[in-house]
Design a protein around this motif. Structure first.
Motif, short mmCIF file in Angstrom:
data_model
loop_
_atom_site.label_atom_id
_atom_site.label_comp_id
_atom_site.label_asym_id
_atom_site.label_seq_id
_atom_site.Cartn_x
_atom_site.Cartn_y
_atom_site.Cartn_z
N GLY A 89 3.31 -5.94 12.93
CA GLY A 89 3.68 -6.72 11.75
C GLY A 89 5.11 -6.40 11.34
O GLY A 89 5.64 -5.34 11.66
N ALA A 90 5.74 -7.35 10.62
CA ALA A 90 7.10 -7.17 10.11
C ALA A 90 7.08 -7.46 8.62
O ALA A 90 6.87 -8.60 8.20
N GLU A 91 7.29 -6.42 7.81
CA GLU A 91 7.21 -6.57 6.35
C GLU A 91 7.92 -5.39 5.69
O GLU A 91 7.98 -4.29 6.26
N THR A 131 -2.69 -4.56 3.54
CA THR A 131 -3.04 -4.77 4.95
C THR A 131 -3.69 -3.52 5.54
O THR A 131 -4.70 -3.60 6.27
N LEU A 132 -3.13 -2.35 5.24
CA LEU A 132 -3.71 -1.11 5.76
C LEU A 132 -5.10 -0.87 5.20
O LEU A 132 -6.00 -0.41 5.92
N ASP A 133 -5.32 -1.21 3.95
CA ASP A 133 -6.63 -1.02 3.34
C ASP A 133 -7.66 -1.97 3.95
O ASP A 133 -8.84 -1.65 4.05
N THR A 134 -7.19 -3.14 4.39
CA THR A 134 -8.10 -4.11 5.01
C THR A 134 -8.40 -3.75 6.46
O THR A 134 -9.56 -3.80 6.91
N GLU A 135 -7.35 -3.38 7.21
CA GLU A 135 -7.51 -3.11 8.64
C GLU A 135 -8.11 -1.73 8.91
O GLU A 135 -8.78 -1.53 9.93
N ILE A 185 1.96 -4.23 2.47
CA ILE A 185 1.64 -3.32 3.57
C ILE A 185 0.40 -2.50 3.25
O ILE A 185 -0.51 -2.35 4.09
N LEU A 186 0.32 -1.94 2.04
CA LEU A 186 -0.84 -1.13 1.66
C LEU A 186 -2.11 -1.98 1.63
O LEU A 186 -3.19 -1.50 2.01
N ILE A 205 5.43 3.23 10.19
CA ILE A 205 6.31 2.49 9.29
C ILE A 205 7.75 2.73 9.73
O ILE A 205 8.26 3.84 9.65
N ASP A 206 8.42 1.69 10.18
CA ASP A 206 9.77 1.79 10.73
C ASP A 206 10.69 0.83 9.96
O ASP A 206 10.75 -0.36 10.26
#
Length: 452
Positions: free
Chosen positions: A146-148, A157-161, A154-155, A168-169
């Motif tokens: 992903g690009a964000e 998405t992480l909580d969902t996945e 982002i958090l 994180i770059d």
């Protein structure tokens, strides 16, 4: 200081001030203060009791944290044996040194070993990361990309996945909408790191953060970021060399100062399982100014070649150029050689280099540095089968160093048969190695170079 009043924060050290001043009182930097809104209004007065925390004693030993192996031995070594769930890791390095390449390879390797990985790029588009993955042959790896830069998204998405590892770059590109400042500022970096580390601990997700570095090679932003995370890794190397060193400067789950050695190739970064042989592979016939140092990096013995060049100086102030070593340490060794051994370097340019782009920090390299300097000055070669190690005191005495037996075993494994060590070293039993112990620098110079 009022809760809602603005603060002036130093962009170098993160120190907060009531008002703008030209010079930071924390680090002494000039014109480094910027006005920022506070992270929060601060906690209100406590109006009720909290819950009592669970206490234990020192005799109770908990279970060791489980670790996930990446399959890349050098990376697992630096991490202390593998990836610990819910850990926060900060990786820094110069631009273009290979941070994104290494982490993309690591994500692909972890995912092939059963760890669900999520790679979030804040600096590149997904197409650019996909092109890198295609070049490295990683397109078949099950890595979610992903690009964000919005940390709230982002958090979520992480909580969902719920991945096992999130990369994180980079942390400097992330921004939090509750902080009224630009991305990359002290407040944003500190708040974004705090949110990611808190999420990692609460949800059991390991997080790897990429950090930019300053011109001095330190991770940019406030030093408090390094205190928040569990592990801090520095990616070192010279553009002109193919070697890359991944060094752990802090690790709550393993030894600090551990290193992993990689080689940059057309197919990405390849791990080097025997760095001593690689660092000495280009060593030719014995020549003046060359000495082999048996060092320790973390838990690993590593042999490196220290090269010196001494030439008459046309300048009023002779040059002292050092690559891969501390310049202050060189000045100290030169002073000891002149004061204790009567070997002057006045009017001579001195150039010192560690071959292969390696950086040596331990004082045990003093004796090898002194040997290389004298060898270059006197135009006398050190026997090619000899390794050296030992710390030089200001009195000229040689002080024993740790892990002498491991140093000698590594040297014997690579075909060296002679060693010069300080008197009183714990040698152990090493077959095929003749060790000559020296009490001080004067005795060493007299025996090796016939003067003193």
């Amino acid at each position: 200081m009022s809760k809602n009043s603005p603060t002036f924060t130093c962009t170098t050290c993160g120190a907060a001030h009531r008002k703008w001043i030209g010079k930071c009182e924390g680090c002494g930097g000039w014109n480094t203060l910027i006005e920022e809104a506070p992270l929060s209004a601060g906690p209100k007065a406590l109006g009720g009791k909290g819950r009592a925390i669970h206490l234990t004693d020192l005799a109770t030993i908990g279970e060791a944290p489980p670790r996930a192996s990446s399959g890349i031995d050098e990376l697992d070594r630096v991490l202390g044996g593998g990836l610990v769930p819910a850990s926060a890791i900060l990786v820094g390095g110069d631009p273009g040194i290979g941070k994104s390449t290494l982490l993309l390879q690591a994500a692909a390797s972890f995912s092939r070993h059963g760890v669900k990985c999520l790679y979030i790029s804040g600096e590149e588009a997904t197409a650019q990361v996909q092109m890198r993955a295609q070049r490295l042959g990683l397109t078949e790896s099950p890595v979610a990309l992903g690009a964000e830069t919005n940390l709230r998204d982002i958090l979520t998405t992480l909580d969902t996945e719920r991945p096992g590892l999130a990369i994180i770059d980079s942390i400097q590109t992330m921004w939090l909408d509750t902080v009224d400042s630009a991305p990359g500022s002290v407040s944003q970096v500190r708040a974004a790191c705090h949110e990611l580390v808190t999420f990692a601990k609460r949800r059991g997700v390991a997080v790897i953060l990429v950090g930019h570095v300053t011109k001095d090679g330190q991770i940019a932003g406030p030093r408090v970021v390094e205190h928040m995370v569990d592990t801090v890794l520095y990616f070192e190397g010279e553009r002109g060399h193919q070697f890359r060193i991944l060094r752990a400067v802090k690790n709550r789950f393993g030894p600090a100062d551990e290193i992993g050695v990689f080689e940059m190739t057309g197919n990405g970064l390849q791990q080097v399982l025997n760095p001593s042989a690689l660092f000495l592979s280009e060593r030719g016939q014995p020549s003046p100014g060359s000495a082999v140092f048996a060092g320790i990096e973390g838990t690993r013995p590593v042999l490196t070649e220290i090269q010196a060049l001494v030439a008459p100086s046309p300048l009023g102030t002779p040059r002292r150029t050092v690559v891969g070593l501390d310049g202050g340490r060189l000045s100290t060794i030169l002073a000891v050689l002149e004061a204790r051994c009567g070997i002057p370097f006045a009017g001579l340019d001195v150039f010192l280099n560690v071959a292969g782009g390696m950086r040596v920090t331990e004082p045990a390299a003093d004796l090898a540095v002194a040997a290389a300097l004298i060898s270059a000055r006197e135009d006398v070669s050190i026997p090619p089968e000899t390794v050296l190690f030992g710390e030089i005191s200001l009195s000229g005495a040689l002080r024993p160093v740790s892990q002498t037996e491991n140093r000698l075993k590594e040297a014997a494994k690579l075909g060296f048969s002679q060693a010069i060590a300080p008197k009183g070293s714990k040698l152990g039993q090493v077959e095929g190695m003749n060790v000559r112990q020296m009490p001080d620098l004067t005795a060493f110079v007299g025996e090796m170079f016939g003067a003193g």
